[in-house]
Design a protein around this motif. Structure first.
Motif, PDB file in Angstrom:
ATOM      1  N   PHE A  62      -0.644   9.497 -74.950  1.00  0.00           N
ATOM      2  CA  PHE A  62      -1.389   8.900 -76.043  1.00  0.00           C
ATOM      3  C   PHE A  62      -0.540   7.919 -76.843  1.00  0.00           C
ATOM      4  N   TYR A  63       0.777   8.041 -76.727  1.00  0.00           N
ATOM      5  CA  TYR A  63       1.665   7.256 -77.580  1.00  0.00           C
ATOM      6  C   TYR A  63       2.542   6.316 -76.757  1.00  0.00           C
ATOM      7  N   TYR A  74       5.575  13.630 -77.414  1.00  0.00           N
ATOM      8  CA  TYR A  74       4.235  14.106 -77.732  1.00  0.00           C
ATOM      9  C   TYR A  74       3.202  13.469 -76.804  1.00  0.00           C
ATOM     10  N   GLY A  75       3.645  12.717 -75.824  1.00  0.00           N
ATOM     11  CA  GLY A  75       2.743  11.904 -75.016  1.00  0.00           C
ATOM     12  C   GLY A  75       2.410  12.472 -73.660  1.00  0.00           C
ATOM     13  N   CYS A  76       2.505  13.785 -73.482  1.00  0.00           N
ATOM     14  CA  CYS A  76       2.229  14.399 -72.183  1.00  0.00           C
ATOM     15  C   CYS A  76       0.882  15.099 -72.158  1.00  0.00           C
ATOM     16  N   GLY A  77      -0.005  14.724 -73.085  1.00  0.00           N
ATOM     17  CA  GLY A  77      -1.301  15.369 -73.111  1.00  0.00           C
ATOM     18  C   GLY A  77      -1.173  16.866 -73.337  1.00  0.00           C
ATOM     19  N   GLU A  78      -1.803  17.639 -72.465  1.00  0.00           N
ATOM     20  CA  GLU A  78      -1.815  19.090 -72.605  1.00  0.00           C
ATOM     21  C   GLU A  78      -0.416  19.684 -72.521  1.00  0.00           C
ATOM     22  N   ARG A  79       0.443  19.089 -71.728  1.00  0.00           N
ATOM     23  CA  ARG A  79       1.787  19.627 -71.566  1.00  0.00           C
ATOM     24  C   ARG A  79       2.613  19.518 -72.849  1.00  0.00           C
ATOM     25  N   THR A  81       1.485  20.001 -75.852  1.00  0.00           N
ATOM     26  CA  THR A  81       1.092  21.192 -76.607  1.00  0.00           C
ATOM     27  C   THR A  81       1.763  22.431 -76.049  1.00  0.00           C
ATOM     28  N   ASP A  82       1.765  22.556 -74.720  1.00  0.00           N
ATOM     29  CA  ASP A  82       2.405  23.718 -74.095  1.00  0.00           C
ATOM     30  C   ASP A  82       3.868  23.836 -74.494  1.00  0.00           C
ATOM     31  N   MET A  83       4.584  22.710 -74.460  1.00  0.00           N
ATOM     32  CA  MET A  83       6.005  22.749 -74.776  1.00  0.00           C
ATOM     33  C   MET A  83       6.251  23.079 -76.236  1.00  0.00           C
ATOM     34  N   MET A  84       5.401  22.558 -77.130  1.00  0.00           N
ATOM     35  CA  MET A  84       5.558  22.902 -78.543  1.00  0.00           C
ATOM     36  C   MET A  84       5.381  24.396 -78.757  1.00  0.00           C
ATOM     37  N   LEU A  85       4.409  24.982 -78.059  1.00  0.00           N
ATOM     38  CA  LEU A  85       4.186  26.416 -78.186  1.00  0.00           C
ATOM     39  C   LEU A  85       5.372  27.206 -77.643  1.00  0.00           C
ATOM     40  N   ASP A  86       5.871  26.810 -76.481  1.00  0.00           N
ATOM     41  CA  ASP A  86       6.987  27.544 -75.884  1.00  0.00           C
ATOM     42  C   ASP A  86       8.256  27.439 -76.728  1.00  0.00           C
ATOM     43  N   CYS A  87       8.411  26.346 -77.472  1.00  0.00           N
ATOM     44  CA  CYS A  87       9.581  26.197 -78.339  1.00  0.00           C
ATOM     45  C   CYS A  87       9.630  27.260 -79.428  1.00  0.00           C
ATOM     46  N   ILE A 119       2.708  14.588 -86.757  1.00  0.00           N
ATOM     47  CA  ILE A 119       2.173  14.418 -85.409  1.00  0.00           C
ATOM     48  C   ILE A 119       2.161  15.746 -84.657  1.00  0.00           C
ATOM     49  N   MET A 120       3.078  16.647 -85.005  1.00  0.00           N
ATOM     50  CA  MET A 120       3.106  17.960 -84.356  1.00  0.00           C
ATOM     51  C   MET A 120       1.838  18.750 -84.638  1.00  0.00           C
ATOM     52  N   VAL A 121       1.298  18.564 -85.825  1.00  0.00           N
ATOM     53  CA  VAL A 121       0.080  19.265 -86.218  1.00  0.00           C
ATOM     54  C   VAL A 121      -1.153  18.554 -85.677  1.00  0.00           C
ATOM     55  N   SER A 122      -1.144  17.230 -85.716  1.00  0.00           N
ATOM     56  CA  SER A 122      -2.350  16.469 -85.383  1.00  0.00           C
ATOM     57  C   SER A 122      -2.543  16.242 -83.895  1.00  0.00           C
ATOM     58  N   MET A 123      -1.459  16.157 -83.115  1.00  0.00           N
ATOM     59  CA  MET A 123      -1.607  15.808 -81.706  1.00  0.00           C
ATOM     60  C   MET A 123      -2.468  16.814 -80.935  1.00  0.00           C
ATOM     61  N   PRO A 124      -2.196  18.135 -81.012  1.00  0.00           N
ATOM     62  CA  PRO A 124      -3.052  19.059 -80.269  1.00  0.00           C
ATOM     63  C   PRO A 124      -4.503  19.024 -80.748  1.00  0.00           C
ATOM     64  N   TRP A 125      -4.706  18.940 -82.059  1.00  0.00           N
ATOM     65  CA  TRP A 125      -6.060  18.868 -82.622  1.00  0.00           C
ATOM     66  C   TRP A 125      -6.788  17.640 -82.084  1.00  0.00           C
ATOM     67  N   ARG A 126      -6.112  16.509 -82.135  1.00  0.00           N
ATOM     68  CA  ARG A 126      -6.710  15.258 -81.651  1.00  0.00           C
ATOM     69  C   ARG A 126      -7.048  15.370 -80.170  1.00  0.00           C
TER      70      ARG A 126
END
Length: 517
Positions: A62-63, A74-79, A81-87, A119-126
């Protein structure tokens, strides 16, 4: 013709996606747009292209046009989000000469200091609401007979309707897992906004229970449609009924309906073999017989789509450019058998290890084990896995343990461990009372950095995430032992505010019905 079709898919998916950013991401695009009407006029082929566009969004950057290099994390789409969660868990982190966004994600989200406009908060929501918008546009066309030839191609349209419902269910489920409290303990807490089709009406947040009902209703309808259809998916980018079973198993694990979780996990993995040791060590970039649902990207889109691999493949891409290593928890590596192909060699001698114990003195205060699970070589076509048989086996084993059927759970664990090591029936050495903990540990080892499960699983179970340690070399949150006065090594509880994401500020500003977490 191939390029024309490909470009049309991308144009429709991304133009519609970007149109949603004019005010806030819960405002839907008008369905009278020319691009949507073109797809309606194409009939079943148009529905196919709409689903293909949604699938492409799963790995889109997206970026890509941003001048901020960090935004590519933050530009890997679903991945992404996955990486942010795993962190958040301590099983996945980076180590190196400078702060990386991986470390930033873990610290800022755990300490809930990521601002609502981050962007950490908005990217998955978006991302997930963009998918929901695409689905609702497609369902509007189906519900109102706007697609050409619907009466003569009902079987095909039922198949495409099921695909749309699956994506909507997946999106709402992930959103409520991140932005809401666990359903098993807080069903009446605020969840996320359930959109009324293509309506522009502003809505408040539904309860967690209501969101789960929406998810289950969508999946049950998709299950019925696929069981009644004779359309065979052309490849694993499309979902078959086993994928629906797998998504239902995930949902029922969250609701703690263990009989249904066991039932659907078993149905999902029926006839799905576990991958070989060699396949496990091929970089997780190519579809194999264990993968149940995937994205597949052609090499001519290599410059944007495989951004995930450029971020996580040690020694190449961003790790080389930014001088960091993607690392795994020492706890997982030291727990594994010496012949475990997930970390060590394919043989007991430890040949071709997937982990590298970094030299003494390399970032000496922090984690020392580089993990080479994911990699992409050259300009080859790539794939991303979103569901596979081992996850379903482990979910079934967990459900069996929760129901007290330790004998069957042990049989399943042995099936997995026999496929991953050169030793036989290692689970036979685990007592009944310890078997559930063994399932949890094997899930962490098997599913490392796949789907954010190291965060989502403890949250749905009601387990703590234990980040405490007496060893400064095993700091689980990157390069700082404390952040804004809070110790980085702590116990995070599933109902802790640090486990629940803030609602993006743009939504609360534009819609006073949305209450912030």
């Amino acid at each position: 013709m191939k390029n024309i079709i490909k470009n049309t898919v991308l144009l429709v998916a991304f133009c519609l996606s970007l149109a949603s950013c004019k005010k806030d991401w819960l405002e839907t695009r008008p369905t009278t747009s020319d691009s949507v009407d073109v797809l309606y006029d194409m009939g079943a082929a148009g529905a196919d292209m709409m689903i293909t566009g949604i699938n492409r969004m799963r790995f889109a950057n997206f970026y890509a046009n941003s001048n901020n290099a960090a935004y590519h994390f933050y530009g890997c789409g679903e991945r992404s989000t996955d990486m942010m969660l795993d962190c958040l868990s301590g099983d996945f982190l980076s180590s190196g000469n400078k702060m990386t966004p991986f470390q930033e994600w873990g610290m800022e989200l755990e300490f809930h200091v990521a601002r609502a406009n981050s962007i950490m908060v908005s990217m998955p929501w978006r991302y997930y609401y963009d998918v929901i918008d695409q689905v609702n546009n497609m369902l509007f066309g189906l519900d109102n007979n706007l697609f050409a030839n619907m009466e003569t191609q009902k079987n095909q349209f039922d198949f495409w309707r099921a695909q749309a419902l699956i994506y909507r269910a997946l999106s709402y489920h992930r959103l409520v897992q991140m932005y809401g409290k666990p359903v098993h303990s807080n069903p009446d807490a605020l969840g996320v906004v359930i959109k009324d089709g293509i309506s522009l009406e502003k809505r408040g947040r539904s309860t967690v229970r209501e969101v789960y009902k929406q998810v289950i209703d969508d999946l049950k309808e998709a299950e019925s449609l696929l069981n009644g259809s004779n359309v065979v998916r052309r490849d694993k980018t499309l979902a078959d009924v086993k994928v629906v079973y797998g998504l239902l198993a995930r949902v029922y694990a969250c609701t703690h309906e263990w009989d249904l979780c066991e039932q659907y996990a078993n149905k999902a993995r029926a006839g799905v073999p576990l991958m070989s040791k060699d396949d496990f060590r091929q970089g997780f970039s190519a579809v194999n017989n264990e993968w149940m649902w995937a994205s597949v990207g052609p090499s001519d889109e290599h410059q944007n789509a495989p951004n995930f691999f450029s971020l996580i493949s040690n020694g190449t891409g961003y790790p080389a450019q930014w001088s960091y290593s993607v690392c795994v928890s020492r706890e997982l590596v030291e727990y594994a058998s010496a012949s475990d192909c997930r970390f060590y060699g394919r043989s007991a001698s430890g040949e071709e290890m997937a982990v590298e114990f970094l030299p003494e003195g390399y970032d000496a205060e922090y984690r020392q084990i580089r993990y080479n699970k994911f990699f992409l070589e050259g300009m080859q076509d790539f794939s991303l896995c979103y569901m596979r048989g081992a996850e379903m086996l482990l979910l079934e084993a967990e459900a069996l343990c929760m129901r007290g059927n330790y004998t069957s759970a042990r049989t399943l664990l042995n099936e997995l461990l026999n496929a991953r090591t050169n030793e036989n029936n290692l689970a036979d050495m685990v007592a009944d009372g310890d078997l559930l903990d063994e399932v949890k540990m094997q899930t962490r080892m098997e599913m490392w950095n796949e789907g954010g499960l190291s965060y989502l699983n403890p949250k749905r179970r009601g387990d703590d995430i234990d980040l405490t340690t007496d060893d400064p070399k095993i700091c689980r949150n990157g390069q700082f032992p404390q952040y804004n006065g809070r110790l980085a090594t702590q116990v995070i509880h599933p109902d802790d505010p640090y486990m629940i994401w803030l609602i993006p500020q743009i939504e609360t500003i534009n819609n006073n019905l949305i209450i912030q977490n």
